[in-house]
Scaffold this motif. Structure first.
Motif, PDB file in Angstrom:
ATOM      1  N   GLU A   1       0.819  -1.199   0.000  1.00 13.03           N
ATOM      2  CA  GLU A   1       0.000   0.000   0.000  1.00 13.03           C
ATOM      3  C   GLU A   1       0.862   1.262   0.000  1.00 13.03           C
ATOM      4  OE1 GLU A   1      -3.320   0.197  -0.268  1.00 13.03           O
ATOM      5  OE2 GLU A   1      -3.277  -1.984  -0.559  1.00 13.03           O
ATOM      6  N   PRO A   2       0.458   2.290  -0.741  1.00  8.14           N
ATOM      7  CA  PRO A   2       1.184   3.566  -0.673  1.00  8.14           C
ATOM      8  C   PRO A   2       1.056   4.187   0.706  1.00  8.14           C
ATOM      9  CG  PRO A   2      -0.321   3.483  -2.567  1.00  8.14           C
ATOM     10  CD  PRO A   2      -0.644   2.318  -1.703  1.00  8.14           C
ATOM     11  N   LEU A   3       1.961   5.079   1.026  1.00 16.12           N
ATOM     12  CA  LEU A   3       1.915   5.782   2.300  1.00 16.12           C
ATOM     13  C   LEU A   3       0.726   6.741   2.303  1.00 16.12           C
ATOM     14  CD1 LEU A   3       5.701   6.635   2.655  1.00 16.12           C
ATOM     15  CD2 LEU A   3       4.466   4.713   3.669  1.00 16.12           C
ATOM     16  N   ALA A   4      -0.038   6.717   3.387  1.00 21.44           N
ATOM     17  CA  ALA A   4      -1.236   7.544   3.486  1.00 21.44           C
ATOM     18  C   ALA A   4      -1.065   8.607   4.560  1.00 21.44           C
ATOM     19  CB  ALA A   4      -2.452   6.669   3.804  1.00 21.44           C
ATOM     20  N   ASP A   5      -1.768   9.722   4.396  1.00 19.17           N
ATOM     21  CA  ASP A   5      -1.861  10.762   5.417  1.00 19.17           C
ATOM     22  C   ASP A   5      -0.490  11.278   5.848  1.00 19.17           C
ATOM     23  OD1 ASP A   5      -3.669  12.357   6.790  1.00 19.17           O
ATOM     24  OD2 ASP A   5      -3.466  11.211   8.638  1.00 19.17           O
ATOM     25  N   LEU A   6       0.378  11.560   4.893  1.00 19.18           N
ATOM     26  CA  LEU A   6       1.682  12.126   5.206  1.00 19.18           C
ATOM     27  C   LEU A   6       1.504  13.514   5.820  1.00 19.18           C
ATOM     28  CD1 LEU A   6       3.464  10.956   1.980  1.00 19.18           C
ATOM     29  CD2 LEU A   6       4.058  10.225   4.287  1.00 19.18           C
ATOM     30  N   ALA A   7       2.346  13.852   6.767  1.00 19.53           N
ATOM     31  CA  ALA A   7       2.120  15.018   7.625  1.00 19.53           C
ATOM     32  C   ALA A   7       1.929  16.311   6.856  1.00 19.53           C
ATOM     33  CB  ALA A   7       3.284  15.160   8.610  1.00 19.53           C
ATOM     34  N   LEU A   8       2.704  16.526   5.803  1.00 18.64           N
ATOM     35  CA  LEU A   8       2.636  17.792   5.084  1.00 18.64           C
ATOM     36  C   LEU A   8       1.819  17.700   3.798  1.00 18.64           C
ATOM     37  CD1 LEU A   8       6.256  19.180   5.574  1.00 18.64           C
ATOM     38  CD2 LEU A   8       4.260  19.308   7.094  1.00 18.64           C
ATOM     39  N   SER A   9       1.105  16.595   3.617  1.00 19.26           N
ATOM     40  CA  SER A   9       0.271  16.426   2.420  1.00 19.26           C
ATOM     41  C   SER A   9      -1.207  16.436   2.778  1.00 19.26           C
ATOM     42  CB  SER A   9       0.618  15.101   1.720  1.00 19.26           C
ATOM     43  OG  SER A   9       1.933  15.114   1.234  1.00 19.26           O
ATOM     44  N   ARG A  10      -1.551  17.101   3.879  1.00 19.43           N
ATOM     45  CA  ARG A  10      -2.918  17.000   4.396  1.00 19.43           C
ATOM     46  C   ARG A  10      -3.743  18.259   4.180  1.00 19.43           C
ATOM     47  NH1 ARG A  10      -2.822  16.696   9.870  1.00 19.43           N
ATOM     48  NH2 ARG A  10      -0.675  17.414  10.040  1.00 19.43           N
ATOM     49  N   SER A  11      -3.376  19.084   3.225  1.00 15.88           N
ATOM     50  CA  SER A  11      -4.116  20.323   3.000  1.00 15.88           C
ATOM     51  C   SER A  11      -5.565  20.034   2.628  1.00 15.88           C
ATOM     52  CB  SER A  11      -3.462  21.138   1.883  1.00 15.88           C
ATOM     53  OG  SER A  11      -4.194  22.319   1.631  1.00 15.88           O
ATOM     54  N   SER A  12      -6.498  20.775   3.210  1.00 14.57           N
ATOM     55  CA  SER A  12      -7.915  20.537   2.960  1.00 14.57           C
ATOM     56  C   SER A  12      -8.610  21.718   2.283  1.00 14.57           C
ATOM     57  CB  SER A  12      -8.633  20.228   4.280  1.00 14.57           C
ATOM     58  OG  SER A  12      -8.526  21.319   5.176  1.00 14.57           O
ATOM     59  N   LEU A  13      -7.872  22.765   1.935  1.00 11.92           N
ATOM     60  CA  LEU A  13      -8.479  23.958   1.355  1.00 11.92           C
ATOM     61  C   LEU A  13      -8.542  23.890  -0.169  1.00 11.92           C
ATOM     62  CD1 LEU A  13      -6.903  26.881   3.428  1.00 11.92           C
ATOM     63  CD2 LEU A  13      -9.048  25.658   3.835  1.00 11.92           C
ATOM     64  N   ASP A  14      -9.539  24.578  -0.729  1.00 18.67           N
ATOM     65  CA  ASP A  14      -9.616  24.809  -2.172  1.00 18.67           C
ATOM     66  C   ASP A  14      -8.689  25.986  -2.483  1.00 18.67           C
ATOM     67  OD1 ASP A  14     -10.224  25.500  -4.770  1.00 18.67           O
ATOM     68  OD2 ASP A  14     -12.397  25.440  -4.482  1.00 18.67           O
ATOM     69  N   ARG A  15      -7.762  25.806  -3.376  1.00 18.00           N
ATOM     70  CA  ARG A  15      -6.786  26.857  -3.667  1.00 18.00           C
ATOM     71  C   ARG A  15      -7.345  27.979  -4.551  1.00 18.00           C
ATOM     72  NH1 ARG A  15      -0.678  24.980  -3.502  1.00 18.00           N
ATOM     73  NH2 ARG A  15      -0.798  23.503  -1.769  1.00 18.00           N
ATOM     74  N   VAL A  16      -8.519  27.834  -5.041  1.00 18.05           N
ATOM     75  CA  VAL A  16      -9.244  28.866  -5.807  1.00 18.05           C
ATOM     76  C   VAL A  16      -8.328  29.622  -6.778  1.00 18.05           C
ATOM     77  CG1 VAL A  16     -11.117  29.137  -4.144  1.00 18.05           C
ATOM     78  CG2 VAL A  16      -9.053  30.490  -3.831  1.00 18.05           C
ATOM     79  N   ALA A  17      -7.683  28.887  -7.645  1.00 23.16           N
ATOM     80  CA  ALA A  17      -6.711  29.489  -8.563  1.00 23.16           C
ATOM     81  C   ALA A  17      -7.340  30.548  -9.461  1.00 23.16           C
ATOM     82  CB  ALA A  17      -6.056  28.401  -9.406  1.00 23.16           C
ATOM     83  N   LEU A  18      -8.580  30.324  -9.905  1.00 22.18           N
ATOM     84  CA  LEU A  18      -9.218  31.311 -10.784  1.00 22.18           C
ATOM     85  C   LEU A  18      -9.515  32.599 -10.034  1.00 22.18           C
ATOM     86  CD1 LEU A  18     -11.675  29.033 -12.803  1.00 22.18           C
ATOM     87  CD2 LEU A  18      -9.367  29.777 -13.415  1.00 22.18           C
ATOM     88  N   GLU A  19      -9.895  32.476  -8.768  1.00 18.66           N
ATOM     89  CA  GLU A  19     -10.180  33.664  -7.965  1.00 18.66           C
ATOM     90  C   GLU A  19      -8.932  34.514  -7.775  1.00 18.66           C
ATOM     91  OE1 GLU A  19     -11.148  34.309  -3.290  1.00 18.66           O
ATOM     92  OE2 GLU A  19     -12.604  33.083  -4.395  1.00 18.66           O
ATOM     93  N   ARG A  20      -7.790  33.896  -7.681  1.00 18.91           N
ATOM     94  CA  ARG A  20      -6.545  34.632  -7.444  1.00 18.91           C
ATOM     95  C   ARG A  20      -6.214  35.578  -8.595  1.00 18.91           C
ATOM     96  NH1 ARG A  20      -3.798  29.194  -5.830  1.00 18.91           N
ATOM     97  NH2 ARG A  20      -2.764  29.404  -7.834  1.00 18.91           N
ATOM     98  N   ARG A  21      -6.771  35.328  -9.774  1.00 15.63           N
ATOM     99  CA  ARG A  21      -6.427  36.143 -10.932  1.00 15.63           C
ATOM    100  C   ARG A  21      -7.017  37.555 -10.858  1.00 15.63           C
ATOM    101  NH1 ARG A  21      -7.732  31.757 -15.741  1.00 15.63           N
ATOM    102  NH2 ARG A  21      -6.167  30.187 -15.128  1.00 15.63           N
ATOM    103  N   ARG A  22      -8.040  37.736 -10.065  1.00 15.55           N
ATOM    104  CA  ARG A  22      -8.668  39.053  -9.984  1.00 15.55           C
ATOM    105  C   ARG A  22      -7.755  40.020  -9.235  1.00 15.55           C
ATOM    106  NH1 ARG A  22     -12.667  39.970  -7.202  1.00 15.55           N
ATOM    107  NH2 ARG A  22     -12.870  38.096  -5.904  1.00 15.55           N
TER     108      ARG A  22
END
Length: 338
Positions: free
Chosen positions: A4-25
């Motif tokens: 099995e691949p490694l799960a729930d790595l400490a720094l790979s747990r981001s839960s936010l939407d990065r809203v890339a399109l919103e950043r363009r404004r």
């Protein structure tokens, strides 16, 4: 060792939407800093302010007393993710004069920004202000992602203030995710340097451990190295192993990956196998290398003669993947770490 691949790595747990399109404004940061519902995470050097679960009151104005009580020792004692949280506050007028980073939105639509405080921040004794290495393993999913992303972006901005094409100053735009040359208008994006990190196991199922040329006695980890231009991840694994210890691998299987903002890497983990056991150590890269059985490694851990990688690192998880157990379960608690 499982497949099995490694799960729930400490720094790979981001839960936010990065809203890339919103950043363009162009006006997005001004809008966020005017909205009292926006949550601000302040970045001072390589630190953010952290609190324990029962005491998350945040300062509301510059110089206001903080209730944060977490320390580096508290973080190192935390047994599970979610034991600590970042201090998040409403926007303040002076934030407009600082570097602001749009870090994303949660499922409720709340926006999160990072604000980089100017000037040196050299006092490690500031109450509650911890590094990502100290706090990352114990943070919630959301806050681990905020800290990791904010630190990576802050590190990039600090070293890319001038255009690599013409040398003119650059200015941040697109929510802090782009720097634009003030002279020619060219856009420059955050860089991420990929590095492979791998367990290497011989026919007797022994693990290869190495000590870097400038590491202290007892500090061992699995091998790692940066991916070169025009190279696949698997080719990088084979090359790094051959360069550092002089053996050829037979195969490399992907295990997982996580960002590593120290200052701007992503670590791609593999499990490699080899039929060769005779090591030829490159003295420029390595002080020593050795094979260990699971029993030998457990004994070294209990004796405290081996220092394990930090809890936020994929290196520790790769070692535990081979070991079939956590380091803490072997030692009965904590163990010497980097």
């Amino acid at each position: 060792m499982t497949d099995e691949p490694l799960a729930d790595l400490a720094l790979s747990r981001s839960s936010l939407d990065r809203v890339a399109l919103e950043r363009r404004r162009s006006e997005v940061l001004s809008e966020l800093l005017e909205d009292p519902r926006t949550r601000v995470a302040e970045i001072r050097g390589d630190r953010m302010q952290v609190v324990d679960p029962g005491d998350r009151a945040a300062p509301t104005a510059p110089g206001a007393p903080s209730a944060a009580k977490a320390s580096g020792q508290d973080a190192s004692r935390a047994c599970s993710a979610g034991a600590l949280g970042l201090v998040l506050r409403a926007p303040q007028p002076e934030d407009r004069e600082r570097l602001v980073l749009h870090l994303g939105r949660d499922g409720d639509g709340t926006a999160y920004v990072g604000v980089v405080s100017p000037g040196p921040h050299e006092d490690p004794a500031q109450p509650g202000w911890l590094t990502l290495r100290q706090a990352g393993e114990a943070l919630t999913r959301r806050d681990a992602g905020l800290f990791t992303t904010g630190l990576a972006l802050a590190n990039w901005h600090a070293t890319h203030r001038f255009c690599p094409r013409c040398g003119a100053p650059t200015e941040p735009t697109e929510g802090g995710w782009v720097r634009r040359c003030e002279r020619e208008g060219s856009d420059h994006y955050p860089r991420t340097d990929p590095a492979v990190i791998m367990s290497v196991v011989d026919p007797d199922d022994r693990l290869l451990l190495g000590r870097g040329a400038h590491w202290p006695e007892g500090r061992f980890s699995v091998l790692a190295g940066f991916v070169e231009p025009g190279e696949s991840f698997e080719a990088a694994v084979a090359r790094e192993v051959a360069e550092e210890v002089g053996i050829t691998i037979d195969a490399a299987r992907y295990l997982g990956n996580q960002p590593w903002p120290f200052p701007s890497s992503v670590m791609i983990g593999f499990a490699a196998t080899t039929r060769q056991t005779e090591l030829t150590v490159d003295p420029v890269e390595m002080a020593e290398a050795r094979w260990v059985t699971r029993g030998e490694y457990r004994d070294l851990l209990r004796e405290g003669t081996v220092r394990t990688p930090s809890g936020i690192s994929i290196a520790k998880r790769i070692i535990e993947h081979w070991l079939g157990d956590t380091v803490e379960s072997v030692t009965g608690g904590t163990s010497p770490r980097w």
